[in-house]
Scaffold this active site. Structure first.
Site, PDB file in Angstrom:
ATOM      1  N   LYS A  68       0.856  -1.192   0.000  1.00 13.37           N
ATOM      2  CA  LYS A  68       0.000   0.000   0.000  1.00 13.37           C
ATOM      3  C   LYS A  68       0.892   1.242   0.000  1.00 13.37           C
ATOM      4  CE  LYS A  68      -3.635  -2.321   2.641  1.00 13.37           C
ATOM      5  NZ  LYS A  68      -4.725  -2.281   1.655  1.00 13.37           N
TER       6      LYS A  68
ATOM      7  N   ARG B  78     -10.102 -11.577   0.574  1.00 14.25           N
ATOM      8  CA  ARG B  78     -10.980 -12.546  -0.093  1.00 14.25           C
ATOM      9  C   ARG B  78     -10.335 -13.924  -0.158  1.00 14.25           C
ATOM     10  NH1 ARG B  78     -11.089  -8.865  -5.361  1.00 14.25           N
ATOM     11  NH2 ARG B  78     -10.947  -7.372  -3.654  1.00 14.25           N
TER      12      ARG B  78
END
Length: 582
Positions: A363, A440
């Site tokens: 990030k 996920r």
């Protein structure tokens, strides 16, 4: 500790005690410890990690005490609630707070209140209340409030709190409680009373719900998580009288429920607020075991280690965890109702990334929020909070499985790389084209595991995509389900809980962007519709016979203004489970 007491008096009152105590002594947990007592109560304690069993891996202990950070002892608020039927002008204390709708705030041609309760107060004050409210431009809009120091009443101050055009919602009455707590904090008040300017349209049941929401809002706003500050201020609010809502055992029952859920929300907030150098996957697993041990008449827990996860072929989950020195812990709490009769089996699955660096797709850049990635386990906090509340409420006829695949997403030579292919426990292969779409991957194996428990319905909660924040903003969670009946259930539960959700589409045509040339699927599709493709990915790991809803809570998990977790999701999950209770 929170206690509830029922007493009678000449004022025809029913009184309750809500106290929240925090005792940080040397227990085996670093977070909130809640004790079950015969009286209505909850308490928190945080302990040094030195008390953990020696068999814990050395690097886990080293990382979880990084920086020598230990929580401080804090003195939590003790609030005594009493439901009374007395005249407002006779009440004596620091602040008399009145919930006012826009209709209640309306004035006649002489700029005097038309509402009978406000008229009576204004008359007692010689018209000063209506004059002062005009000067403050108070019109009863939601979010408006004015606290006035007044002569001539038993109360030192009168507060008018706007409820909007028509309150009648859990959120508006909880906001009333929050405003009361904030006003008490600002004025250093110890005693407060709360009433509504009008109660038209409130049935007996709605009055109970309103009292519960006010109490919850007051407790949640009063509590401050100052565990990691060198100094903390002691709250001054000691008592809240709820006027004009009736008295008796029904209010006691409702307030008891409010206490259970409020304590669970605070528990969830504490988990999310805790930094990643303190809340590791191992510590999160310890909290799960603590919950189960506290309510062991209805809760049991299973924690799977790496080798056990390998035996279950959880390659998707283990791929995410591979880079961290802190090993993953797969958490499974099971609730079975007293008496053993089960009419329906449910599962609540929470994303449990105690820190998310993004992996090799690290990030970076403005808005990446890497410094806040301790909240990436917000879904697990909601699920474990719900387990705590339901362990106290003990609903009949429903079996519930609480599942969290806890781990960290970091960077190392053992970590998952872009382009790697992992195999989930249902045999499906996934090309990892983005290591920052890791949540996920963990949920994939968690959902397969949930389906294998024989459940009929699943809700998963996850801080899954920034795309959902872009779509719905910071206060609304998006939910996805192919089942209209379940969508209705979830939305009704959220409305009762006072948490905002919005149904999003599961556009099957978007799945084209998730197809891989070398595996069954990729883990991250095109940027447009990112929250939808994420939900479609999760759908691949849910049995077709199981009804399923995915809630993306990336926005409402955190209050940026308060720089604090919100506890979002706990109340909705509890309400949803209770709707299935016989």
């Amino acid at each position: 500790m929170t206690a509830i007491r029922v007493s009678s008096s000449l004022a025809a009152s029913t009184s309750y005690t809500i106290t929240t105590t925090t005792n940080y002594s040397c227990y085996s947990s670093v977070f909130a410890k809640f004790r079950s007592n015969p009286i209505w109560g909850f308490s928190f304690s945080v302990a040094p990690l030195c008390s953990r069993r020696a068999k814990r891996m050395a690097h886990s202990i080293a990382n979880s005490t990084l920086g020598l950070t230990q929580p401080n002892q804090i003195e939590a608020p003790k609030i005594f609630f009493a439901a009374k039927e007395i005249d407002l002008v006779e009440w004596k204390g620091d602040i008399l707070a009145i919930g006012v709708t826009e209709k209640d705030a309306a004035k006649d041609e002489n700029s005097k209140f038309q509402n009978s309760i406000l008229q009576k107060l204004d008359s007692k004050l010689g018209g000063w209340l209506s004059e002062a409210s005009s000067e403050e431009d108070f019109t009863g809009k939601a979010g408006q409030s004015t606290i006035l120091r007044v002569p001539g009443l038993g109360s030192k101050r009168v507060g008018l709190v706007g409820l909007g055009s028509a309150a009648l919602t859990t959120a508006s009455y909880r906001s009333l409680g929050e405003t009361i707590a904030a006003a008490a904090k600002s004025a250093q008040a110890s005693s407060v009373a709360v009433a509504l300017a009008s109660s038209e349209g409130l049935s007996a049941d709605l009055k109970l719900t309103t009292v519960s929401a006010i109490a919850s809002g007051t407790v949640l706003e009063t509590y401050e998580d100052s565990r990691f500050k060198s100094e903390s201020k002691k709250p001054t609010l000691k008592s809240v009288d709820v006027l004009g809502f009736g008295t008796g055992p029904e209010i006691e029952k409702t307030l008891k429920y409010a206490e259970y859920v409020s304590s669970a929300v605070i528990f969830g907030k504490n988990l999310v607020n805790a930094p990643a150098n303190v809340l590791t996957p191992a510590v999160l697993a310890e909290e799960a075991k603590r919950i189960a041990s506290m309510y062991n008449d209805v809760l049991t827990t299973t924690i799977l280690n790496v080798e056990q996860c390998k035996e279950l072929k959880m390659g998707s989950y283990l791929g995410v965890a591979a880079a961290s020195a802190n090993p993953p812990h797969f958490i499974h709490i099971c609730y079975k109702p007293p008496g053993g009769l089960v009419k329906i089996k449910l599962a609540l699955v929470g994303k449990g990334l105690t820190f998310d660096s993004g992996g090799y797709n690290i990030k970076t850049g403005p808005g990446c929020l890497i410094e806040l990635m301790k909240f990436d386990m917000g879904g697990s906090a909601a699920v474990l909070g719900a387990a705590k509340a339901l362990g106290q409420i003990k609903p009949a006829g429903v079996e519930v499985h609480f599942i969290v695949a806890a781990c960290e997403n970091l960077i190392s030579g053992t970590g998952m790389r872009p382009g790697d292919i992992v195999t989930a426990s249902n045999g499906k292969t996934i090309e990892v084209n983005n290591t920052d779409a890791e949540g996920r991957l963990t949920l994939a194996d968690a959902l397969v595991y949930a389906c294998n428990q024989g459940v009929e319905k699943i809700i998963d909660m996850a801080t899954l995509t920034g795309a959902c924040i872009i779509a719905l903003g910071p206060s609304i969670g998006g939910f996805f389900t192919p089942c209209d009946d379940m969508a209705k259930e979830v939305l009704e539960a959220s409305e009762i809980a006072g948490e905002k959700l919005w149904r999003m589409p599961l556009e099957e045509s978007y799945w084209e962007s998730m197809k891989s040339r070398v595996a069954d699927m990729i883990n991250c599709g095109d940027r447009p519709g990112g929250s939808i493709t994420a939900a479609l990915f999760l759908k691949q790991f849910v049995d077709e016979k199981v009804q399923w809803t995915h809630i993306d809570m990336a926005g409402p998990v955190w209050n940026d203004k308060k720089k604090s977790a919100t506890g979002f999701g706990v109340s909705t999950l509890v309400e949803w489970v209770l709707k299935h209770s016989s």
